[in-house]
Every structure is written in C-alpha cells, then in structure tokens.
Design a protein around this motif. Structure first.
Motif, PDB file in Angstrom:
ATOM      1  N   PRO A  69       0.019-114.611 -12.437  1.00 53.47           N
ATOM      2  CA  PRO A  69      -0.468-114.222 -11.100  1.00 53.47           C
ATOM      3  C   PRO A  69      -1.803-114.893 -10.768  1.00 53.47           C
ATOM      4  CG  PRO A  69      -0.898-112.471 -12.664  1.00 53.47           C
ATOM      5  CD  PRO A  69      -0.121-113.516 -13.423  1.00 53.47           C
ATOM      6  N   LYS A  70      -1.983-115.121  -9.490  1.00 53.61           N
ATOM      7  CA  LYS A  70      -3.249-115.640  -8.991  1.00 53.61           C
ATOM      8  C   LYS A  70      -3.258-115.537  -7.476  1.00 53.61           C
ATOM      9  CE  LYS A  70      -6.548-119.434  -9.585  1.00 53.61           C
ATOM     10  NZ  LYS A  70      -6.768-120.775 -10.179  1.00 53.61           N
ATOM     11  N   ILE A 110       8.607-126.373   5.700  1.00 55.48           N
ATOM     12  CA  ILE A 110       7.640-125.654   4.851  1.00 55.48           C
ATOM     13  C   ILE A 110       8.421-124.658   3.996  1.00 55.48           C
ATOM     14  CG2 ILE A 110       5.645-124.109   4.805  1.00 55.48           C
ATOM     15  CD1 ILE A 110       4.810-125.214   7.497  1.00 55.48           C
ATOM     16  N   ILE A 111       8.255-124.762   2.674  1.00 53.04           N
ATOM     17  CA  ILE A 111       8.920-123.866   1.726  1.00 53.04           C
ATOM     18  C   ILE A 111       7.848-123.222   0.844  1.00 53.04           C
ATOM     19  CG2 ILE A 111      10.518-123.684  -0.217  1.00 53.04           C
ATOM     20  CD1 ILE A 111      12.072-126.018   0.979  1.00 53.04           C
ATOM     21  N   ILE A 112       7.902-121.911   0.775  1.00 49.22           N
ATOM     22  CA  ILE A 112       6.937-121.172  -0.059  1.00 49.22           C
ATOM     23  C   ILE A 112       7.717-120.282  -1.009  1.00 49.22           C
ATOM     24  CG2 ILE A 112       5.037-119.512  -0.090  1.00 49.22           C
ATOM     25  CD1 ILE A 112       4.282-120.414   2.699  1.00 49.22           C
ATOM     26  N   GLN A 113       7.511-120.502  -2.307  1.00 48.19           N
ATOM     27  CA  GLN A 113       8.087-119.634  -3.338  1.00 48.19           C
ATOM     28  C   GLN A 113       7.001-118.662  -3.811  1.00 48.19           C
ATOM     29  OE1 GLN A 113       9.454-122.248  -6.418  1.00 48.19           O
ATOM     30  NE2 GLN A 113      11.120-123.116  -5.183  1.00 48.19           N
ATOM     31  N   PHE A 114       7.375-117.408  -4.022  1.00 50.22           N
ATOM     32  CA  PHE A 114       6.394-116.421  -4.473  1.00 50.22           C
ATOM     33  C   PHE A 114       7.010-115.550  -5.558  1.00 50.22           C
ATOM     34  CE2 PHE A 114       8.761-113.157  -2.432  1.00 50.22           C
ATOM     35  CZ  PHE A 114       8.299-111.958  -2.963  1.00 50.22           C
ATOM     36  N   ALA A 115       6.128-114.873  -6.317  1.00 51.32           N
ATOM     37  CA  ALA A 115       6.565-113.885  -7.310  1.00 51.32           C
ATOM     38  C   ALA A 115       5.493-112.819  -7.443  1.00 51.32           C
ATOM     39  CB  ALA A 115       6.820-114.549  -8.658  1.00 51.32           C
ATOM     40  N   ASN A 116       5.936-111.569  -7.594  1.00 55.12           N
ATOM     41  CA  ASN A 116       5.001-110.459  -7.776  1.00 55.12           C
ATOM     42  C   ASN A 116       5.571-109.503  -8.813  1.00 55.12           C
ATOM     43  OD1 ASN A 116       3.093-108.428  -7.571  1.00 55.12           O
ATOM     44  ND2 ASN A 116       4.079-107.494  -5.790  1.00 55.12           N
ATOM     45  N   PHE A 117       5.045-109.617 -10.052  1.00 51.83           N
ATOM     46  CA  PHE A 117       5.412-108.685 -11.117  1.00 51.83           C
ATOM     47  C   PHE A 117       4.185-107.905 -11.624  1.00 51.83           C
ATOM     48  CE2 PHE A 117       8.684-111.938 -11.264  1.00 51.83           C
ATOM     49  CZ  PHE A 117       9.854-111.191 -11.412  1.00 51.83           C
ATOM     50  N   CYS A 118       3.059-108.057 -10.926  1.00 54.23           N
ATOM     51  CA  CYS A 118       1.794-107.520 -11.454  1.00 54.23           C
ATOM     52  C   CYS A 118       1.137-106.501 -10.542  1.00 54.23           C
ATOM     53  CB  CYS A 118       0.813-108.669 -11.708  1.00 54.23           C
ATOM     54  SG  CYS A 118       0.439-109.594 -10.203  1.00 54.23           S
ATOM     55  N   VAL A 169      -0.482-103.382 -12.482  1.00 55.95           N
ATOM     56  CA  VAL A 169       0.737-102.891 -11.867  1.00 55.95           C
ATOM     57  C   VAL A 169       0.776-101.367 -11.815  1.00 55.95           C
ATOM     58  CG1 VAL A 169       2.108-102.789 -13.990  1.00 55.95           C
ATOM     59  CG2 VAL A 169       3.241-103.262 -11.798  1.00 55.95           C
ATOM     60  N   ILE A 170      -0.020-100.706 -12.687  1.00 56.58           N
ATOM     61  CA  ILE A 170      -0.075 -99.243 -12.693  1.00 56.58           C
ATOM     62  C   ILE A 170      -1.167 -98.736 -11.762  1.00 56.58           C
ATOM     63  CG2 ILE A 170      -0.502 -97.200 -14.122  1.00 56.58           C
ATOM     64  CD1 ILE A 170       0.758 -98.647 -16.464  1.00 56.58           C
ATOM     65  N   TYR A 171      -2.415 -99.226 -11.962  1.00 53.40           N
ATOM     66  CA  TYR A 171      -3.505 -98.634 -11.179  1.00 53.40           C
ATOM     67  C   TYR A 171      -3.446 -99.016  -9.704  1.00 53.40           C
ATOM     68  CZ  TYR A 171      -6.305-103.005 -11.565  1.00 53.40           C
ATOM     69  OH  TYR A 171      -6.769-104.295 -11.496  1.00 53.40           O
ATOM     70  N   THR A 172      -2.811-100.161  -9.375  1.00 57.28           N
ATOM     71  CA  THR A 172      -2.692-100.490  -7.949  1.00 57.28           C
ATOM     72  C   THR A 172      -1.766 -99.511  -7.226  1.00 57.28           C
ATOM     73  OG1 THR A 172      -0.932-102.069  -8.523  1.00 57.28           O
ATOM     74  CG2 THR A 172      -3.169-102.942  -8.262  1.00 57.28           C
ATOM     75  N   GLY A 173      -0.871 -98.856  -7.990  1.00 53.82           N
ATOM     76  CA  GLY A 173       0.009 -97.871  -7.380  1.00 53.82           C
ATOM     77  C   GLY A 173      -0.709 -96.602  -6.960  1.00 53.82           C
ATOM     78  N   PHE A 174      -1.930 -96.390  -7.504  1.00 58.38           N
ATOM     79  CA  PHE A 174      -2.697 -95.199  -7.151  1.00 58.38           C
ATOM     80  C   PHE A 174      -3.569 -95.400  -5.915  1.00 58.38           C
ATOM     81  CE2 PHE A 174      -2.693 -94.377 -11.984  1.00 58.38           C
ATOM     82  CZ  PHE A 174      -1.463 -93.745 -11.895  1.00 58.38           C
TER      83      PHE A 174
END
Length: 649
Positions: free
Chosen positions: A142-143, A160-168, A310-315
């Motif tokens: 992540p960044k 324009i093509i943008i690939q993304f990922a969010n596992f954090c 990934v845990i504390y952002t849920g709060f």
C-alpha cells in the motif's frame, strides 16, 4: 491592544489573499460511461474535473492496455453513472476511460492516487506506480500520494487505465476525482497549491512557536500550551492529508506510518481543542465527561499504535460519531456557560465561537463542493478554515492576555496604593503608640514628685513645722499637677487625632538648670547625692518648649541619681558661637560600652527599665534642632551633653 489590531490586519489580508489569489477555473464536463469528448473544452482557461463516475469499472480484475486492445476482457465494464462516491468497489479492480482530446497539445493530470495502491497507464504507457497493486494482502504494497503527470496525445483518442488494490484499509478503495488540463494550467494549479501549503505551514509553525514560547514564560496559562499543540497537529495534517506533502519530504515513508500520523493527528487535534476550550471557558465542561472523552481518545490512539491499519481504520466511523455527540455537548455547555456567567461574555469568547463556526462551515462546504465537482479553490476551504480558526483564536488569546495584563496592572497599582496606605497607617500607629508610651513615661515623673512633696508637706503639718518650705512644696505640687493636666490634654488630642504642635517660648538655660536642680534635690537625697549648677554666663537665652526641656533635664538627673551614691551631680551651661551647651554629669557606675551605640534607641536599658527615657530625650532635643551625645567610662561616670541653638539677644 495594538498587538490585537495588528493581528486583525494580518487576518483580513490573509483571508483576502487565500480566497481570491490563484483563482483557477474548473468545470466538470459531460461524460458518457467510460468516454468523454473534450475537443470543445476550453483548456486554455480552465481545468476539467473528472469524477469517478466518468470511468467504467472492472471489479476484481486487472486489465492492461494490451488486454483492451486485443479484446482479452472477460467481463462487461460497470457503469458508475449515478453511483455514490462511497460505493464498494471490492478489494481490487480496474478503471478505464477514453478521452477525445485535441492532438499535438501537452496535457497534465493532477490527482490523489487511488486508495490504497495504484498502477497508471495512459495511451499504453505505464507511469510510475504508487505502491504495488496485487490480488492478495501479501502481494499488495500500500501507498498513497499526490501525483502529477504530463502527456501529449499522438492520436485522436486517449486511453486512461487505473488499477487499484485495497487490502489494508477498512474504508472503500478506488479512484478519486482528478484534474485534467493543459500543461500550463496544471502547472499553475500545482504552484498555487504548493504556495498555499507553504503559507499554511508557515502560519501554523509560527503560531505553534509563538504560543509555546508564551506558555514557557507564563506556565500557568495552560490555554497557550493546548493552542500551540493544536497548531502543531494542524500543521502535521496539512503535511499528511490531501496533497501528501510529507511524501516530498520523506519519499520512502511507509504507508502504515503515514496513515498512522493522519489518524493520530486527528485524535490529538480533537483532544487538545477540547482542553483548549476548557481552559478558555473555565468550568464550562464537566470534568467527568471531559475525562471520559479523553479516555476514548487515548484508547483509540493506542489502537492506532498497536493494531493493524485494516482494524483501527474500521473504528474511525465510531470515533467520529462519539466526537460529534461530544461536540454537541460542548456547544450546549458553552452556550449555557456564556448565558450564566458574565465573565465568559468577553470579546475573545465571541471570537472563539466565530472561529469554530467558520471552520465547521467551510469544512462542510468544501466537502459538498468536492462531491459536486464545483470546487473553485485549490486546497481552499477546509484548510482556509483551519487557518481562520488559528488566527481568530490567536486574536482571542492575545485579547484575553491583554485584558488580563490590564487587570493585573490595575491590581498591582491598587496593591501598591494599599501597601502605601498600610505603611502610612502602620507609621501613624507606631507614632501614636510611641507617643502614648512617652506620655506614660513622662507622667511618672510629676506623679513621683507630687507624691514626694506631698509626703514632706504631710510630715511638716503633723509636726506643726509649717514654714516657707511648706509653701514652696505646695507650689511644686501645684506646678506638677498643672504639667500633668497638660499631658492629659495631649492624650486627649491624640485620641481626637489632632496634630501635635511644639510651642516655643523664650527661656534661660541657667534658670532651667537651677529649677531642675531644686526640683530634683529631694529625690536625690535618697541616694545622699547633691546637685550643683555652674555656668559661664549669668543668662543664656534659648527659644524652646520649656516644659519639654525641663522634663528632659529631670530625666537625665534622675538617671544620674540612680547610678550614683554619696556624690555630686554636676549641671553646667556654657555659651558657644552657635549653641548653648548643657551638661549633666555624674561620677557613678558608667554605662556598659556595648550599650553605647544603641543607647538612645527605644527599649534599650542597662538597668531593667522601660528604655524610653533617653529615647524621649533624644527626640525632644532633635525637635528643637539640637543634638545630645553621651560620654561614659565604666565605673568612672557619665556625662550627657546637650547642644541647643543659642538665641542671641
């Protein structure tokens, strides 16, 4: 007050500069799902603000330009038209958009990278990625960062093509709106943003150092400390949020640390803001409620420090809800406190209310403008609201400090006046006490004389030996009774707080000595002493208060009689050029040399007496403009020498 007016001027100038400088037009163009024809867009004067709804989205799949070129795409793109910006795109995916742009022109894109890793392609060219998008947590790095890239279309359509990922992060990922414009306009936009960031950072750092310095000098004013910390955390948030300026300073800063700073700065800002409000409005917030919210902030800060993102952002949603509820409580408490306490209705309290209201209003407006694509201020409203809040509260603190200093100055002046009054009262009290002590001491002599002569007269009457001496004794008793009445009259004047006046009359020093000798002779018989009077002139004129000088001579003769037995007490008077010199000398015990330096001080006595007699003598002589000195040798005798101004007839 001059400092306050100077700050007001700075605030007005800054607001005008922030709101109207660097104005760059922008517009959200009409788009079709995944397509926008911008050939008619005026790129020379404004920027195109492209929302996420302009893209087609391919969920849980990574597609490259080659895949779209060869048709190797296994799913239909999702039309995002009308989809809220907070929709859930899944853990990873691909966004694609085709633009029709005028060719042979240089364009730029300025945007915040996709959350929370991004790979970007424009016309088949891959640009430096932000993090590494993957299909699992292990393959994703992540960044987040703000980026600006430039390109020149070589064909009619730009892909324009943008690939993304969010596992954090517990929040939804995906692309964010981007600015598209000519190279000149994008460069100008970034320059304006950087300029404002530098101004904002300068303001927050200056405020932080200024109020921290004030706190170091005035450590009891905790409001200075809380406000300085709030300014510091606002500066940190400017670095880590939105444009991600911190990544320019620390390019290799780990994402986990960056997001942790973002959350911690928010927690600290909220907490210090509340402590600041509590310091400015003393007693407005209930301590239990304040500390309860402090515990919530502390626990959440600990969670940020020790738990995965990934845990504390849920709060965060729950924290924001609790903070909002507590904010409502704070607002209600402040309104009640201001209505109930007049001391919290000063200008600085109104300024604090105003600053908070402006900050909240601009922040909400900024969110709405971004959501609607009508944001006409680069890095404008929310950050501007922070700076307004800082300046308004700086002004409030300076006003409060100036008012407090003015009140302290008034209190100091009142205290000095009170101290001066107390010193005057103490002096008057001491003078009255000294006078009463002097009077009581002076009364002893006429009472002693009256008792002695009354006793002699009584014996003469019993023996039927009444003669001229008997009449003289009665005359002495009468005179001392009159003098005693005069002392009582002085006591009456003191009780009525009348001024004591020294009445001077003409007198003869030789006559005064003879009268004193005659007066004290019966007293000196107890120690078998005689009194002799000698003078180098038959008349030595003086201008004195006769009673005071007469009483002084009696005090000195009686003192000599106490320390002399079977001897002579010598009284002499001499004329010198400027003074008449009167001496009372004896051949008695003498005075201890240790007592001589302080002999004329009140309370000093070598024989257990009150220690007032010689002090009174000294005061009387000095009141007449003369002086009295002592010459004494142990076991050989003592001489008191009085110098009084000589009245030349």
């Amino acid at each position: 007050m001059n400092t306050a007016m100077f700050l007001v001027l700075i605030l007005v100038v800054f607001l005008l500069f922030s709101l109207f400088s660097g104005h760059i037009k922008q517009e959200t163009p009409h788009t079709e799902p995944g397509y926008a024809d911008l050939t008619g867009f005026d790129f020379s004067n404004k920027l195109a603000y492209l929302l996420h709804t302009s893209f087609l989205y391919y969920k849980n799949a990574y597609y490259t330009p080659e895949d779209f070129k060869t048709g190797n795409v296994a799913q239909q793109g999702i039309d995002l038209t009308g989809v809220d910006v907070r929709f859930n795109p899944g853990s990873y995916g691909t966004y694609r958009m085709v633009l029709k742009l005028p060719m042979k022109e240089s364009y730029g894109i300025s945007a915040y990278s996709a959350m929370y890793s991004q790979r970007l392609y424009i016309n088949g060219k891959e640009y430096p990625s932000t993090g590494i998008p993957g299909t699992t947590t292990d393959t994703t790095i992540p960044k987040s960062n703000h980026y600006t890239i430039y390109f020149t279309p070589e064909q009619e359509q730009t892909e324009i093509i943008i690939q993304f990922a969010n596992f954090c992060h517990a929040d939804y990922g995906g692309v964010l709106p981007l600015y598209l414009g000519s190279q000149q306009m994008i460069t100008a936009r970034d320059a304006v943003v950087q300029q404002r960031i530098h101004i904002f950072l300068g303001c927050t750092v200056t405020s932080f150092l200024f109020f921290l310095g004030l706190f170091l000098f005035f450590s009891k004013r905790r409001a200075f400390l809380w406000f300085s910390i709030a300014c510091f955390t606002i500066g940190v948030r400017i670095l880590v949020v939105d444009e991600k300026v911190i990544m320019l300073l620390i390019p290799n800063l780990p994402w986990e640390l960056s997001i942790g700073l973002e959350y911690l700065s928010l927690i600290v800002l909220v907490l210090t803001f509340l402590f600041y409000i509590n310091s400015m409005f003393t007693g407005a917030l209930h301590k239990t409620t304040l500390w309860a919210f402090g515990v919530v902030c502390t626990l959440y800060a600990l969670a940020v420090l020790v738990l995965p993102a990934v845990i504390y952002t849920g709060f965060m949603l729950w924290f924001q809800l609790i903070a909002a509820l507590f904010g409502i409580y704070v607002a209600a408490a402040l309104i009640y406190n201001v209505a109930r306490k007049k001391e919290n209705r000063h200008t600085e309290h109104l300024l604090i209310f105003t600053g908070v209201l402006i900050f909240i209003t601009l922040s909400i407006l900024d969110i709405q403008l971004h959501r609607s694509g009508m944001n006409f201020l680069m890095l404008g409203l929310s950050e501007t609201g922070m700076i307004i809040f800082i300046f308004v509260n700086m002004l409030a603190l300076v006003l409060q400090f100036s008012r407090t200093e003015a009140e302290l100055d008034t209190a100091r002046r009142n205290e000095l006046q009170m101290q001066e009054t107390n010193r005057l009262l103490d002096r008057m009290s001491r003078m009255k006490s000294d006078f009463l002590a002097d009077i009581s001491h002076e009364m002893r002599t006429p009472l002693t004389v009256i008792a002695s002569y009354a006793g002699l007269t009584t014996l003469q009457i019993r023996k039927n030996a009444v003669d001229k001496n008997t009449l003289d004794n009665l005359e002495t008793i009468k005179r001392e009774a009159i003098r005693l009445a005069g002392l009582v009259e002085q006591l009456k004047d003191v009780a009525m707080e009348k001024d004591r006046q020294l009445v001077l009359t003409g007198a003869d020093a030789v006559s005064l000595l003879r009268e004193a000798a005659e007066f004290c002779s019966p007293i000196c018989l107890k120690n078998n002493n005689r009194i002799t009077v000698n003078a180098n002139s038959s008349c030595i004129p003086l201008r004195v208060n006769t009673d005071s000088i007469f009483q002084t001579l009696i005090n000195l003769i009686i003192n000599a009689n106490r320390h002399t037995k079977d001897d002579i007490i010598q009284l002499t008077a001499q004329i010198q050029p400027l003074y008449a010199v009167i001496t009372v000398a004896d051949n008695g015990d003498g005075i201890d040399p240790k007592l001589l330096p302080k002999l004329f001080e009140r309370g000093v006595s070598g024989d257990g007496g009150t220690g007032l007699g010689l002090a009174i003598c000294k005061e009387v002589i000095e009141e007449h403009g003369g002086e009295i000195i002592v010459d004494s040798t142990r076991d050989k005798g003592t001489a008191f020498i009085i110098k009084l101004p000589y009245k030349n007839e």
